[in-house]
Design a protein around this motif. Structure first.
Motif, PDB file in Angstrom:
ATOM      1  N   PHE A  58       0.852  -1.193   0.000  1.00  0.00           N
ATOM      2  CA  PHE A  58       0.000   0.000   0.000  1.00  0.00           C
ATOM      3  C   PHE A  58       0.888   1.245   0.000  1.00  0.00           C
ATOM      4  O   PHE A  58       1.118   1.860   1.047  1.00  0.00           O
ATOM      5  CB  PHE A  58      -0.914  -0.007   1.227  1.00  0.00           C
ATOM      6  N   PRO A  59       1.408   1.626  -1.172  1.00  0.00           N
ATOM      7  CA  PRO A  59       2.363   2.744  -1.236  1.00  0.00           C
ATOM      8  C   PRO A  59       1.717   4.128  -1.210  1.00  0.00           C
ATOM      9  O   PRO A  59       2.423   5.133  -1.306  1.00  0.00           O
ATOM     10  CB  PRO A  59       3.063   2.500  -2.585  1.00  0.00           C
ATOM     11  N   ALA A  60       0.394   4.212  -1.069  1.00  0.00           N
ATOM     12  CA  ALA A  60      -0.291   5.501  -1.170  1.00  0.00           C
ATOM     13  C   ALA A  60       0.136   6.476  -0.082  1.00  0.00           C
ATOM     14  O   ALA A  60       0.236   7.683  -0.332  1.00  0.00           O
ATOM     15  CB  ALA A  60      -1.808   5.293  -1.121  1.00  0.00           C
ATOM     16  N   VAL A  61       0.384   5.981   1.128  1.00  0.00           N
ATOM     17  CA  VAL A  61       0.765   6.871   2.223  1.00  0.00           C
ATOM     18  C   VAL A  61       2.170   7.419   2.000  1.00  0.00           C
ATOM     19  O   VAL A  61       2.433   8.616   2.191  1.00  0.00           O
ATOM     20  CB  VAL A  61       0.668   6.144   3.578  1.00  0.00           C
ATOM     21  N   ARG A  62       3.075   6.560   1.580  1.00  0.00           N
ATOM     22  CA  ARG A  62       4.440   7.011   1.275  1.00  0.00           C
ATOM     23  C   ARG A  62       4.430   8.076   0.190  1.00  0.00           C
ATOM     24  O   ARG A  62       5.125   9.101   0.301  1.00  0.00           O
ATOM     25  CB  ARG A  62       5.285   5.811   0.838  1.00  0.00           C
ATOM     26  N   LEU A  63       3.614   7.864  -0.841  1.00  0.00           N
ATOM     27  CA  LEU A  63       3.507   8.854  -1.916  1.00  0.00           C
ATOM     28  C   LEU A  63       2.904  10.150  -1.391  1.00  0.00           C
ATOM     29  O   LEU A  63       3.344  11.256  -1.775  1.00  0.00           O
ATOM     30  CB  LEU A  63       2.658   8.284  -3.054  1.00  0.00           C
ATOM     31  N   ALA A  64       1.927  10.052  -0.520  1.00  0.00           N
ATOM     32  CA  ALA A  64       1.303  11.254   0.034  1.00  0.00           C
ATOM     33  C   ALA A  64       2.294  12.076   0.843  1.00  0.00           C
ATOM     34  O   ALA A  64       2.264  13.314   0.818  1.00  0.00           O
ATOM     35  CB  ALA A  64       0.107  10.872   0.893  1.00  0.00           C
ATOM     36  N   ILE A 103      -4.430   2.002  -9.670  1.00  0.00           N
ATOM     37  CA  ILE A 103      -4.914   3.280  -9.135  1.00  0.00           C
ATOM     38  C   ILE A 103      -3.740   4.107  -8.616  1.00  0.00           C
ATOM     39  O   ILE A 103      -3.450   5.203  -9.113  1.00  0.00           O
ATOM     40  CB  ILE A 103      -5.961   3.059  -8.022  1.00  0.00           C
ATOM     41  N   VAL A 104      -3.035   3.600  -7.623  1.00  0.00           N
ATOM     42  CA  VAL A 104      -1.943   4.363  -7.024  1.00  0.00           C
ATOM     43  C   VAL A 104      -0.747   4.451  -7.970  1.00  0.00           C
ATOM     44  O   VAL A 104      -0.058   5.485  -8.007  1.00  0.00           O
ATOM     45  CB  VAL A 104      -1.540   3.755  -5.671  1.00  0.00           C
ATOM     46  N   ASP A 105      -0.511   3.398  -8.755  1.00  0.00           N
ATOM     47  CA  ASP A 105       0.596   3.444  -9.714  1.00  0.00           C
ATOM     48  C   ASP A 105       0.407   4.583 -10.716  1.00  0.00           C
ATOM     49  O   ASP A 105       1.361   5.294 -11.061  1.00  0.00           O
ATOM     50  CB  ASP A 105       0.715   2.116 -10.455  1.00  0.00           C
ATOM     51  N   THR A 106      -0.815   4.759 -11.176  1.00  0.00           N
ATOM     52  CA  THR A 106      -1.087   5.835 -12.139  1.00  0.00           C
ATOM     53  C   THR A 106      -0.994   7.197 -11.472  1.00  0.00           C
ATOM     54  O   THR A 106      -0.466   8.156 -12.054  1.00  0.00           O
ATOM     55  CB  THR A 106      -2.479   5.652 -12.778  1.00  0.00           C
ATOM     56  N   VAL A 107      -1.492   7.298 -10.252  1.00  0.00           N
ATOM     57  CA  VAL A 107      -1.367   8.560  -9.511  1.00  0.00           C
ATOM     58  C   VAL A 107       0.105   8.943  -9.377  1.00  0.00           C
ATOM     59  O   VAL A 107       0.482  10.112  -9.568  1.00  0.00           O
ATOM     60  CB  VAL A 107      -2.025   8.446  -8.122  1.00  0.00           C
ATOM     61  N   ALA A 108       0.960   7.969  -9.088  1.00  0.00           N
ATOM     62  CA  ALA A 108       2.393   8.236  -8.948  1.00  0.00           C
ATOM     63  C   ALA A 108       2.988   8.753 -10.259  1.00  0.00           C
ATOM     64  O   ALA A 108       3.836   9.659 -10.253  1.00  0.00           O
ATOM     65  CB  ALA A 108       3.121   6.978  -8.494  1.00  0.00           C
ATOM     66  N   ARG A 109       2.549   8.204 -11.359  1.00  0.00           N
ATOM     67  CA  ARG A 109       3.047   8.660 -12.670  1.00  0.00           C
ATOM     68  C   ARG A 109       2.595  10.084 -12.963  1.00  0.00           C
ATOM     69  O   ARG A 109       3.356  10.890 -13.527  1.00  0.00           O
ATOM     70  CB  ARG A 109       2.558   7.714 -13.765  1.00  0.00           C
TER      71      ARG A 109
END
Length: 396
Positions: free
Chosen positions: A315-321, A356-362
């Motif tokens: 769940f990498p969303a928090v790290r990205l945030a 979802i999160v992979d695309t947000v990161a891009r």
């Protein structure tokens, strides 16, 4: 801002949603403390009319729909209740309806709208001098500098259960004594799964939240933990604590809503059932508490509460945030907007859960961020992110 010892007028944005309906339940049980001055909703005209007929606000607003049709629906419900008293509220519709309600001058504006469309109403409420009970986290996240500049001390009251818990816990010490904030997360329906095990999950599975009944976007965000990433950014903005001193811990039972650790080694936690009634009530009555809002913990019953570290790989969303929040400027708006597009694409069957999160990161990586200058500037970054995310999804 009016004292909570007198009757407070409330303008409710998103009245037909989960936050809105629970807020009206709190108000209905505390009629001596609150009057409903205005209601605003999206397109659920039937429920909006029912709420208006029950609470009799002077102003009723909807993002869509015909004003005459809404008036007729309200009149029909008043008549069906056998009430012959005249009730003819002002009815407005349109994309700016919620903003007009927010600026109407109520003592409290509860912003329960979901998404970036809540930014203008948030600013309108603050600029009008109302106390803002904020459940629309996106408006603070994407417009952080604008919202903080507009808010007077004590004017902004968090309604998210985690941030309400932190605000309550912070009463136990001074800001200078805070070592760290600990934001709890249920872990969502996929807690404990590896990244590989998440590849084939379905939209239906993503909507099966273990503790809360919420809308599609926020429930999906809870499954990806994007919601927790947004909450980390929100905590930073609300409480002026650096990102490196804001932790996330998985607590499946969700009875501890969040905690504050102080520099003497003590930790103060706010506990209660995994429901939103207490945070909503506090948003309306802050800094006072209303009586008998929810059931307290039963300390006579044997029970076990679990805590687990967050799995940043699955769940990498928090790290990205954290990266987005540290970068600041328009990056949080891009993170949020790209995610909303990706959530829709996931539920349409266009992309998979991990996409979802992979695309947000891009999208975040492609963004050339800049300091937030105005609402228009924020919304332009929002629009860019939506277009770029859509393009990436179509290319893939």
């Amino acid at each position: 801002m009016a004292s909570v010892t007198t009757t407070r007028s409330v303008a409710l944005l998103g009245s037909t949603g989960s936050i809105g309906t629970q807020a009206l339940d709190v108000i209905a049980r505390n009629r001596e403390r609150f009057t409903v001055a205005a209601l605003s909703a999206g397109g659920n005209v039937g429920l909006l009319a029912e709420q208006a007929a029950t609470f009799r606000p002077a102003l009723v607003a909807a993002a869509t729909g015909d004003p005459d049709a809404i008036r007729a629906a309200i009149a029909a419900r008043v008549s069906a209740a056998g009430d012959r008293a005249a009730y003819r509220p002002e009815v407005i519709t349109g994309a700016d309806a919620a903003t007009r309600v927010a600026a109407s001058g109520a003592d409290v504006v509860l912003n329960g709208i979901t998404g970036s469309i809540g930014l203008r109403p948030t600013l309108a409420a603050l600029e009008s001098g109302s106390t803002l009970a904020l459940a629309n986290k996106e408006s603070l996240i994407i417009g952080g500098p604008l919202v903080k500049a507009a808010a007077a001390p004590g004017q902004l009251v968090p309604v998210d259960s985690e941030h309400s818990a932190i605000a309550q816990s912070l009463r136990g010490g001074r800001h200078a004594e805070v070592r760290r904030l600990v934001v709890t997360a249920s872990g969502g329906p996929f807690r404990g799964r590896s990244r590989d095990e998440l590849r084939e999950v379905s939209p239906e599975q993503a909507l099966a939240h273990p503790n809360y009944a919420m809308g599609r976007v926020i429930t999906t965000n809870s499954a990806t933990l994007v919601n927790k990433g947004l909450e980390v950014i929100e905590a930073h903005l609300l409480f002026d604590i650096p990102f490196e001193r804001i932790d996330v811990v998985v607590h499946p039972q969700q009875w501890i809503h969040s905690m504050v650790e102080f520099h003497d080694g003590s930790t103060i936690a706010q506990m209660g059932p995994p429901r939103m009634l207490v945070p909503i009530a506090l948003g309306l009555s802050w800094p006072e508490r209303l009586a008998d809002i929810d059931e307290p913990c039963d300390w006579t019953r044997a029970q076990t509460w679990d805590f687990h570290p967050l799995d940043d790989e699955a769940f990498p969303a928090v790290r990205l945030a954290r990266q987005v929040g540290t970068a600041g400027g328009t990056y949080p708006a891009v993170y949020n907007a790209a995610n909303e597009v990706c959530v829709d694409a996931f539920h349409d069957g266009t992309i998979g859960f991990l996409d979802i999160v992979d695309t947000v990161a891009r999208v975040v990586e492609a963004h050339d961020g800049s300091p937030v200058e105005s609402v228009e500037h924020v919304l332009a970054a929002d629009a860019w992110a939506r277009a770029h995310a859509t393009a990436l999804i179509q290319l893939d």
